[in-house]
Design a protein around this motif. Sequence first.
Motif, PDB file in Angstrom:
ATOM      1  N   ALA A 270      25.300  23.655  27.805  1.00  0.00           N
ATOM      2  CA  ALA A 270      25.971  24.177  29.000  1.00  0.00           C
ATOM      3  C   ALA A 270      25.853  25.695  29.041  1.00  0.00           C
ATOM      4  O   ALA A 270      25.743  26.300  30.109  1.00  0.00           O
ATOM      5  CB  ALA A 270      27.444  23.757  29.005  1.00  0.00           C
ATOM      6  N   PHE A 271      25.867  26.296  27.857  1.00  0.00           N
ATOM      7  CA  PHE A 271      25.791  27.752  27.776  1.00  0.00           C
ATOM      8  C   PHE A 271      24.450  28.264  28.310  1.00  0.00           C
ATOM      9  O   PHE A 271      24.402  29.255  29.049  1.00  0.00           O
ATOM     10  CB  PHE A 271      26.013  28.202  26.325  1.00  0.00           C
ATOM     11  N   LEU A 277      23.005  31.169  35.246  1.00  0.00           N
ATOM     12  CA  LEU A 277      23.696  31.221  36.537  1.00  0.00           C
ATOM     13  C   LEU A 277      24.748  32.306  36.602  1.00  0.00           C
ATOM     14  O   LEU A 277      25.272  32.590  37.672  1.00  0.00           O
ATOM     15  CB  LEU A 277      24.442  29.891  36.763  1.00  0.00           C
ATOM     16  N   PHE A 278      25.081  32.875  35.447  1.00  0.00           N
ATOM     17  CA  PHE A 278      26.328  33.616  35.370  1.00  0.00           C
ATOM     18  C   PHE A 278      26.415  34.746  36.374  1.00  0.00           C
ATOM     19  O   PHE A 278      25.586  35.637  36.431  1.00  0.00           O
ATOM     20  CB  PHE A 278      26.531  34.154  33.946  1.00  0.00           C
ATOM     21  N   ALA A 279      27.443  34.674  37.186  1.00  0.00           N
ATOM     22  CA  ALA A 279      27.685  35.722  38.168  1.00  0.00           C
ATOM     23  C   ALA A 279      29.077  36.273  37.939  1.00  0.00           C
ATOM     24  O   ALA A 279      29.863  36.447  38.852  1.00  0.00           O
ATOM     25  CB  ALA A 279      27.548  35.159  39.576  1.00  0.00           C
ATOM     26  N   GLY A 280      29.391  36.495  36.705  1.00  0.00           N
ATOM     27  CA  GLY A 280      30.724  36.973  36.353  1.00  0.00           C
ATOM     28  C   GLY A 280      30.857  38.456  36.642  1.00  0.00           C
ATOM     29  O   GLY A 280      30.081  39.023  37.405  1.00  0.00           O
ATOM     30  N   PRO A 281      31.841  39.067  36.029  1.00  0.00           N
ATOM     31  CA  PRO A 281      32.077  40.487  36.278  1.00  0.00           C
ATOM     32  C   PRO A 281      30.901  41.322  35.787  1.00  0.00           C
ATOM     33  O   PRO A 281      30.122  40.882  34.946  1.00  0.00           O
ATOM     34  CB  PRO A 281      33.329  40.782  35.462  1.00  0.00           C
ATOM     35  N   PRO A 282      30.755  42.502  36.335  1.00  0.00           N
ATOM     36  CA  PRO A 282      29.660  43.385  35.931  1.00  0.00           C
ATOM     37  C   PRO A 282      29.712  43.646  34.433  1.00  0.00           C
ATOM     38  O   PRO A 282      30.771  43.618  33.825  1.00  0.00           O
ATOM     39  CB  PRO A 282      29.923  44.672  36.713  1.00  0.00           C
ATOM     40  N   GLU A 283      28.552  43.880  33.876  1.00  0.00           N
ATOM     41  CA  GLU A 283      28.463  44.014  32.430  1.00  0.00           C
ATOM     42  C   GLU A 283      29.288  45.156  31.873  1.00  0.00           C
ATOM     43  O   GLU A 283      29.731  45.114  30.738  1.00  0.00           O
ATOM     44  CB  GLU A 283      26.996  44.206  32.018  1.00  0.00           C
ATOM     45  N   ASP A 284      29.468  46.179  32.703  1.00  0.00           N
ATOM     46  CA  ASP A 284      30.183  47.333  32.161  1.00  0.00           C
ATOM     47  C   ASP A 284      31.697  47.149  32.229  1.00  0.00           C
ATOM     48  O   ASP A 284      32.446  48.015  31.821  1.00  0.00           O
ATOM     49  CB  ASP A 284      29.770  48.613  32.888  1.00  0.00           C
ATOM     50  N   LEU A 285      32.150  45.984  32.739  1.00  0.00           N
ATOM     51  CA  LEU A 285      33.594  45.795  32.861  1.00  0.00           C
ATOM     52  C   LEU A 285      34.283  45.887  31.501  1.00  0.00           C
ATOM     53  O   LEU A 285      35.290  46.573  31.349  1.00  0.00           O
ATOM     54  CB  LEU A 285      33.920  44.452  33.540  1.00  0.00           C
ATOM     55  N   LEU A 286      33.690  45.208  30.519  1.00  0.00           N
ATOM     56  CA  LEU A 286      34.317  45.237  29.197  1.00  0.00           C
ATOM     57  C   LEU A 286      34.381  46.673  28.681  1.00  0.00           C
ATOM     58  O   LEU A 286      35.396  47.107  28.137  1.00  0.00           O
ATOM     59  CB  LEU A 286      33.569  44.336  28.208  1.00  0.00           C
TER      60      LEU A 286
END
Lengths: 556, 100
Positions: A270-271, A277-286
């Motif tokens: 699944a990973f 597909l991942f459309a999560g938060p921008p990479e720099d969010l963390l």
Amino acid sequence: MYAYDDFDADFVRARVAEFREQVNRRISGALTEDEFKPLRLKNGLYLQLHAYMLRVAIPYGTLNSRQMRQLAMIAERWDKGYGHFTTRQNVQFNWPKLQDVPDILNALADVEMHAIQTSGNCIRNVTADHFAGAAADEIEDPRPTAELIRQWSTDHPEFQYLPRKFKIAITGAPNDRAVTKAHDIGLRMVRNAAGEPGYEVVVGGGLGRTPMIGKTVRDFLPKADLLPYLEAILRVYNLAGRRDNKYKARIKILVHETGTEEITAMIEQAFVEQKALFAGPPEDLLARIEAAFAPPDFDNTQSLAFDRAQADDPVFRSFVETNVTEHRNPAYGIVSVSLKPVGGTPGDATADQMRVLADLAERYGHDELRVSHEQNIILPHVRKPDIPAVHAELKKAGLATANIGLISDIIACPGMDYCALATARSIPIAQQIATHFDALKLERDIGPMKIKISGCINACGHHHVGHIGILGLDRAGVENYQITLGGDGTETATIGKRTGPGFAAEDLIPAIEAIVETYLDLRHTAEETFLDAYRRLGAGPFKQAIYAETGNARAA
Amino acid sequence: MAREKHPQIVTANDLFEGDVIYLTASGNWSRDHGDAAVAHDPEEAERLLAIAQGQPNRIVGAYLADATIGADGRPAPVHFREAFRTRGPSNYFHGKQAEA
Ligand code: HEM
Ligand code: SF4
């Protein structure tokens, strides 16, 4: 400290307004209780035995002095002058009135707090090591990750209707103070061979009716892959988790029934899909969140005041022994404030005490406070020379009990004094144990000891991972208490084993005493802790002691 | 093991305050267990429960609980949970015990 952005603030206000409408519609009769109940639970409002109860989220247990003062204000204005801090790093108010709850939620929103996702089949408040950002043994502060997960999971459409509630815990240190292995997902920060920080991912832990220690599905997950990996776990759970039976719906059952190897393969597959597909938060969010959690400006001035106070004052020395932990900065200490005065209610603080804690945090603690899952309050960053002054103030407020990690530092759920689901009381048992061992003056001699008490099999008091666990049951209309031994909630997590038949309340304290005496008799040296001795000896001598000494007659 | 049959009363929580309440013979609600209407047979118990459930905008979670009749002729709780509900928590003097 992390501050909400406008979006968060608007979202919380909108939720309060929406809930006010829902309360009005319930009162007018437009909503039935069946319709209203899931709505109030989504806003942290439970109906307990004697009153409503409002559960307020304290994400990763971190709060500032302004928030603590607001909790004090709420306790005084709308409750009975106190709050109850819980193993979920939340605070609960035991006496709110239905019509006041929207106002309370607004007062919380004024200080960027809320009660969202403290209930229901969603991703709950993410818990973290209460020493986060301060501990000497830490790889990285785990709270930015917790905050990232909070932002990603709050109101996430796919995860509002999970088969069951979902709890995530994270620790940044090898010494696990967040009980990560007893959560649906536990994250433990580790370094790979190249020295980069990432996570060990543990899935399927949990307590309750079917206690399980989580299984490691990934030894090292790079930080950047965290959200797609969590989505993969939740995707597998959402699709394969059992919805037919409430008691089998937690991910621990899925992991157990599927097997670690198979579930790992499912998650990894699944990973791969999720990552593409991942459309999560921008990479720099963390990175942005991490910046918000930057350590305070430490003051490294050296002074002998701390050592001198220890030499001069045995009471202070004893407080330091149990309640002060090494800080990553040698000029500082971590001060744990016990909410377990002998004979008191574990986890309760009065409004006045909350204000004292807020003042101390502001004056001496870089404005930070933590709630620990062990129901104590932490001042994570106190300059060593200031600790004597902090101790003096705590003493005046009845907050200087020097018992962290000892037998009277008991976790107890509300039990049948408050909880509608309870099968027996837990608080009076905690009070009796603490009072009993205080009278014997054995506490320091016994050393590290975790007693945890739940008032029913839901295990909110973590009894399965108590060195001594106590579970309150109803046996033919009488309160009856089962004992488990050898539980452990740390990195060496273990589920405790039942000794055998339970005890009536009046036989329980003698049984606990027999266990403790057996330990004191059989330990090799004073350095061998109860848990170590139990692991060496097995349950045999302890069982013998409790069933011989109290007689089996009344044990049912 | 056949359980001893007890008379029953109807109890619930007040919608607004959350406090424990008892259905009285007039179809009203009292905060005092002793005021509860007593059902001596299952039909009467069902009838009382239906009256309670007909008032969803005043109460939450009505259910039947066993009772005994005390020397004063008033119903008293049987189970310890119901006894706690007549008093309040044991760790503080809060709830009903403080209001009596
Ligand atoms: C008083 C109202 C409460 C209610 C109605 C309640 C209800 C429950 C239920 C039904 C479960 C079992 C969930 C499951 O296995 O799926 C549970 C688990 C749990 N509760 Fe509570 N609880 C309450 C209070 C608390 C408090 C005060 C704490 C903290 C001291 C707490 C901490 C926990 C924890 C840590 C678990 C996890 C056990 C697990 O891993 O399954 N709860 N609760
Ligand atoms: S363990 Fe049971 S009695 Fe204790 S708080 Fe949880 S649900 Fe209530």
